[in-house]
Design an enzyme around this catalytic site. Structure first.
Site, PDB file in Angstrom:
ATOM      1  N   LYS A 181      -5.884 -21.297  14.632  1.00  0.00           N
ATOM      2  CA  LYS A 181      -6.481 -20.117  13.988  1.00  0.00           C
ATOM      3  C   LYS A 181      -7.475 -19.510  14.947  1.00  0.00           C
ATOM      4  O   LYS A 181      -7.988 -20.206  15.836  1.00  0.00           O
ATOM      5  CB  LYS A 181      -7.208 -20.531  12.707  1.00  0.00           C
ATOM      6  CG  LYS A 181      -7.423 -19.406  11.738  1.00  0.00           C
ATOM      7  CD  LYS A 181      -6.194 -19.144  10.898  1.00  0.00           C
ATOM      8  CE  LYS A 181      -6.291 -17.907  10.061  1.00  0.00           C
ATOM      9  NZ  LYS A 181      -5.226 -17.861   9.032  1.00  0.00           N
ATOM     10  N   ASP A 230      -4.472 -11.921  10.013  1.00  0.00           N
ATOM     11  CA  ASP A 230      -5.181 -12.484   8.856  1.00  0.00           C
ATOM     12  C   ASP A 230      -6.113 -11.351   8.402  1.00  0.00           C
ATOM     13  O   ASP A 230      -5.840 -10.173   8.710  1.00  0.00           O
ATOM     14  CB  ASP A 230      -5.939 -13.764   9.244  1.00  0.00           C
ATOM     15  CG  ASP A 230      -6.433 -14.567   8.038  1.00  0.00           C
ATOM     16  OD1 ASP A 230      -5.644 -15.340   7.483  1.00  0.00           O
ATOM     17  OD2 ASP A 230      -7.602 -14.424   7.627  1.00  0.00           O
TER      18      ASP A 230
HETATM   19  P1  NDP Z   1      -6.668  -7.925   4.566  1.00  0.00           P
HETATM   20  O1  NDP Z   1      -7.666  -7.690   5.610  1.00  0.00           O
HETATM   21  O2  NDP Z   1      -5.401  -7.148   4.567  1.00  0.00           O
HETATM   22  O3  NDP Z   1      -7.329  -7.743   3.115  1.00  0.00           O
HETATM   23  C1  NDP Z   1      -8.419  -8.512   2.732  1.00  0.00           C
HETATM   24  C2  NDP Z   1      -8.817  -8.134   1.321  1.00  0.00           C
HETATM   25  O4  NDP Z   1      -9.763  -9.078   0.829  1.00  0.00           O
HETATM   26  C3  NDP Z   1      -9.517  -6.791   1.251  1.00  0.00           C
HETATM   27  O5  NDP Z   1      -9.264  -6.203   0.010  1.00  0.00           O
HETATM   28  C4  NDP Z   1     -10.974  -7.182   1.398  1.00  0.00           C
HETATM   29  O6  NDP Z   1     -11.892  -6.236   0.849  1.00  0.00           O
HETATM   30  C5  NDP Z   1     -11.026  -8.453   0.612  1.00  0.00           C
HETATM   31  N1  NDP Z   1     -12.088  -9.300   1.165  1.00  0.00           N
HETATM   32  C6  NDP Z   1     -12.210  -9.753   2.440  1.00  0.00           C
HETATM   33  N2  NDP Z   1     -13.326 -10.459   2.597  1.00  0.00           N
HETATM   34  C7  NDP Z   1     -13.928 -10.460   1.401  1.00  0.00           C
HETATM   35  C8  NDP Z   1     -15.130 -11.017   0.925  1.00  0.00           C
HETATM   36  N3  NDP Z   1     -15.934 -11.729   1.737  1.00  0.00           N
HETATM   37  N4  NDP Z   1     -15.409 -10.822  -0.389  1.00  0.00           N
HETATM   38  C9  NDP Z   1     -14.585 -10.100  -1.191  1.00  0.00           C
HETATM   39  N5  NDP Z   1     -13.423  -9.539  -0.785  1.00  0.00           N
HETATM   40  C10 NDP Z   1     -13.121  -9.716   0.478  1.00  0.00           C
HETATM   41  O7  NDP Z   1      -6.347  -9.484   4.617  1.00  0.00           O
HETATM   42  P2  NDP Z   1      -5.095 -10.285   4.047  1.00  0.00           P
HETATM   43  O8  NDP Z   1      -4.574  -9.666   2.807  1.00  0.00           O
HETATM   44  O9  NDP Z   1      -4.173 -10.527   5.169  1.00  0.00           O
HETATM   45  O10 NDP Z   1      -5.769 -11.689   3.709  1.00  0.00           O
HETATM   46  C11 NDP Z   1      -6.284 -12.004   2.414  1.00  0.00           C
HETATM   47  C12 NDP Z   1      -6.352 -13.522   2.257  1.00  0.00           C
HETATM   48  O11 NDP Z   1      -5.037 -14.071   2.395  1.00  0.00           O
HETATM   49  C13 NDP Z   1      -7.210 -14.244   3.292  1.00  0.00           C
HETATM   50  O12 NDP Z   1      -7.797 -15.381   2.683  1.00  0.00           O
HETATM   51  C14 NDP Z   1      -6.192 -14.718   4.310  1.00  0.00           C
HETATM   52  O13 NDP Z   1      -6.640 -15.837   5.040  1.00  0.00           O
HETATM   53  C15 NDP Z   1      -5.047 -15.085   3.391  1.00  0.00           C
HETATM   54  N6  NDP Z   1      -3.726 -15.150   4.008  1.00  0.00           N
HETATM   55  C16 NDP Z   1      -3.209 -14.108   4.711  1.00  0.00           C
HETATM   56  C17 NDP Z   1      -1.941 -14.189   5.248  1.00  0.00           C
HETATM   57  C18 NDP Z   1      -1.302 -13.048   5.952  1.00  0.00           C
HETATM   58  O14 NDP Z   1      -0.128 -13.178   6.315  1.00  0.00           O
HETATM   59  N7  NDP Z   1      -1.968 -11.933   6.157  1.00  0.00           N
HETATM   60  C19 NDP Z   1      -1.153 -15.419   5.133  1.00  0.00           C
HETATM   61  C20 NDP Z   1      -1.757 -16.434   4.303  1.00  0.00           C
HETATM   62  C21 NDP Z   1      -2.999 -16.284   3.791  1.00  0.00           C
HETATM   63  P3  NDP Z   1     -12.655  -5.237   1.842  1.00  0.00           P
HETATM   64  O15 NDP Z   1     -11.676  -4.208   2.238  1.00  0.00           O
HETATM   65  O16 NDP Z   1     -13.763  -4.698   0.998  1.00  0.00           O
HETATM   66  O17 NDP Z   1     -13.154  -6.054   2.989  1.00  0.00           O
HETATM   67  O1  2IT Z   2      -3.258 -18.013   6.823  1.00  0.00           O
HETATM   68  C1  2IT Z   2      -2.121 -17.779   7.270  1.00  0.00           C
HETATM   69  O2  2IT Z   2      -1.178 -18.536   7.056  1.00  0.00           O
HETATM   70  C2  2IT Z   2      -1.914 -16.551   8.042  1.00  0.00           C
HETATM   71  N1  2IT Z   2      -2.855 -15.780   8.200  1.00  0.00           N
HETATM   72  C3  2IT Z   2      -0.591 -16.264   8.672  1.00  0.00           C
HETATM   73  C4  2IT Z   2      -0.455 -16.972   9.986  1.00  0.00           C
HETATM   74  C5  2IT Z   2       0.774 -16.635  10.789  1.00  0.00           C
HETATM   75  O3  2IT Z   2       0.865 -17.213  11.887  1.00  0.00           O
HETATM   76  O4  2IT Z   2       1.615 -15.852  10.363  1.00  0.00           O
END
Ligand code: NDP
Ligand code: 2IT
Length: 441
Positions: free
Chosen positions: A128, A168
């Site tokens: 990560k 992420d």
């Molecule tokens: P994005 O950046 O696309 O979206 C993040 C969202 O979460 C936004 O709506 C943001 O609001 C909100 N957010 C972020 N930080 C905070 C906080 N401290 N408090 C409240 N809301 C918050 O990220 P992703 O959708 O990619 O990721 C979301 C979650 O999913 C994370 O935990 C990530 O680790 C997990 N994840 C992502 C994967 C991926 O493929 N992208 C895979 C597996 C897990 P704002 O716009 O106001 O910051």
């Molecule tokens: O938390 C996660 O699994 C991710 N942000 C996706 C990682 C990846 O390598 O696609």
């Protein structure tokens, strides 16, 4: 809390070494607790120091990222990459750009990634990275210059057979494009060194949708097997409004669920009618566009709304004990995690005390990285599969992850405890690979 002497000793060692790293200690503590029954039966793990090796990253990189903003001012951020475990494949895991990023956050995410990637059944180790850079309010040109500077250092440590980053929080298609462009410029080679790439330069169909879709496929299978039920007619709340939340909303809706609320870090939206999200907007703006929607300040309020299914898709520790109790009191029966570690340990206790079907992150949100693995396969084959083909593989992987976790929970005498099941099932494959490869790391 740890009854097993070996695990208690390992945890004390991690604590002594990582004093202030609250998120990392939280993630390690949860996994070690789940492993107790398995470790009791496998003395070779202690003999070969497997668990303590697993809790220490193989490599942890921290570097300066200097870049020039649109006003010509020099900005300095901190970059990270943790290469946690390569026992079953090259390090694999996302990059997070958010002001809250620090060593503890990166290490907890890297540690979780090891087990998650193992659960996918694909040959990927865990890593990560990220930065405390805040992309909010930055122009495309600033984001590009930041990404180029970040990659100038990161490129020395990654490669298609070594370490393959992805997105992420704060890192999506735009950032991956700039990072990929800079890597290519530095190395003069075109390889699948990042996933989540654009379709025109090696990306995979379904990767943008994969985490959210995968979360719903996992939830659907869990509902079917454990409650003889489905999404049909269920009220769903989904926190966040980013990559994961958007596609979780889309798939939950396709499967017959009614998504009634979403959020961002400022507040939440009580949505009466279907909403269409626009990229990089604020949740508060949608009330002007969608009649019947109500905006509320404060994102935690979303957990006070009545629902059947809650899918936290924003960030770590977004559901605490109080929020979990509200969910239970309002009739919620299912919590499946799209975000990484969104529930505090106290919230998880509330779920189990109240018979909630709980799908832990490392199982439920593995669809993103699984599809990244499929992107790597397609890059190696120099082929692109169709949307239907990738989607079918994703569905298959998520269904298998549920069954592996469920079966492992039974084998540990904790039937239906998917947290124990996912931790044990993810652990066994990595532990076996480490035992087979000797004490090299
Ligand atoms: P994005 O950046 O696309 O979206 C993040 C969202 O979460 C936004 O709506 C943001 O609001 C909100 N957010 C972020 N930080 C905070 C906080 N401290 N408090 C409240 N809301 C918050 O990220 P992703 O959708 O990619 O990721 C979301 C979650 O999913 C994370 O935990 C990530 O680790 C997990 N994840 C992502 C994967 C991926 O493929 N992208 C895979 C597996 C897990 P704002 O716009 O106001 O910051
Ligand atoms: O938390 C996660 O699994 C991710 N942000 C996706 C990682 C990846 O390598 O696609």
């Amino acid at each position: 809390m740890l009854k097993n002497e070996y695990l208690a000793k390992v945890y004390a060692g991690v604590q002594a070494r990582s004093g202030g790293e609250a998120e990392f200690l939280q993630a390690v503590g949860e996994v070690l607790e789940s492993l107790e029954p398995y470790v009791e039966k496998h003395p070779e793990l202690e003999q070969w120091g497997v668990v303590e090796r697993m809790c220490e990253p193989e490599r942890f990189l921290q570097f300066r990222v200097a870049w020039v903003d649109d006003e010509g001012k020099v900005q300095v951020n901190r970059g990270y990459r943790v290469q946690f475990n390569s026992a079953i494949g090259p390090y694999k895991g996302g990059l997070r750009f958010h002001p809250s990023v620090n060593a503890s956050v990166i290490k907890f995410l890297g540690f979780e990634q090891v087990f998650k990637n193992s659960l996918t059944g694909l040959p990927m180790g865990g890593g990560k990275g990220g930065s405390d850079f805040d992309p909010k309010g930055r122009s495309d040109a600033e984001v590009m210059r930041f990404c180029q500077s970040f990659m100038t250092e990161l490129a020395k440590h990654i490669g298609q057979f070594t370490d393959v980053p992805a997105g992420d929080i704060g890192v999506g298609a735009r950032e991956i494009g700039y990072l990929f462009g800079q890597y290519k410029r530095l190395r003069n080679e075109v390889t699948g060194v990042l996933t989540g790439k654009g379709l025109s330069y090696g990306g995979s169909l379904v990767r943008p949708e994969a985490t959210g879709y995968g979360l719903c496929y996992f939830t659907q299978e869990a509902l079917r097997c454990m409650k003889q039920d489905s999404f049909e007619g269920k009220t769903v709340i989904i926190s966040g409004s980013g990559n994961v939340a958007i596609y979780a909303t889309e798939k939950a809706t396709q499967l017959g669920g009614k998504v009634v609320a979403m959020s961002d870090s400022n507040g939440y939206l009580d949505v009466v009618k279907e909403i269409k999200l626009q990229r990089r907007g604020r949740i508060s703006e949608y009330v002007q566009q969608v009649p019947g929607a109500e905006y509320h300040e404060g994102c935690a309020g979303i957990w006070g709304l009545p629902c059947d299914i809650a899918l936290p898709c924003a960030t770590q520790n977004e559901i605490n004990e109080e929020s979990a109790k509200k969910l239970v009191a309002n009739g919620c029966k299912v919590v499946c995690e799209g975000a990484n570690m969104p529930s505090t340990p106290e919230a998880i206790t509330v779920y189990y005390e109240n018979g909630i079907l709980y799908g832990p992150a490392k199982a439920a949100n593995a669809g993103g990285v699984a599809t990244s693995g499929l992107e790597m396969s397609q890059n190696s084959l120099r082929l692109s599969w169709t949307f239907e083909e990738v989607d079918a593989r994703l569905k298959d992987i998520m269904t298998n992850i549920f069954h592996n976790a469920y079966d492992a929970s039974k084998a540990c005498g904790a039937e239906g405890n998917l947290m124990v099941g996912a931790n044990v099932a993810g652990f066994i494959k990595v532990a076996d690979a480490m035992l087979a490869q000797g004490v090299a790391y």
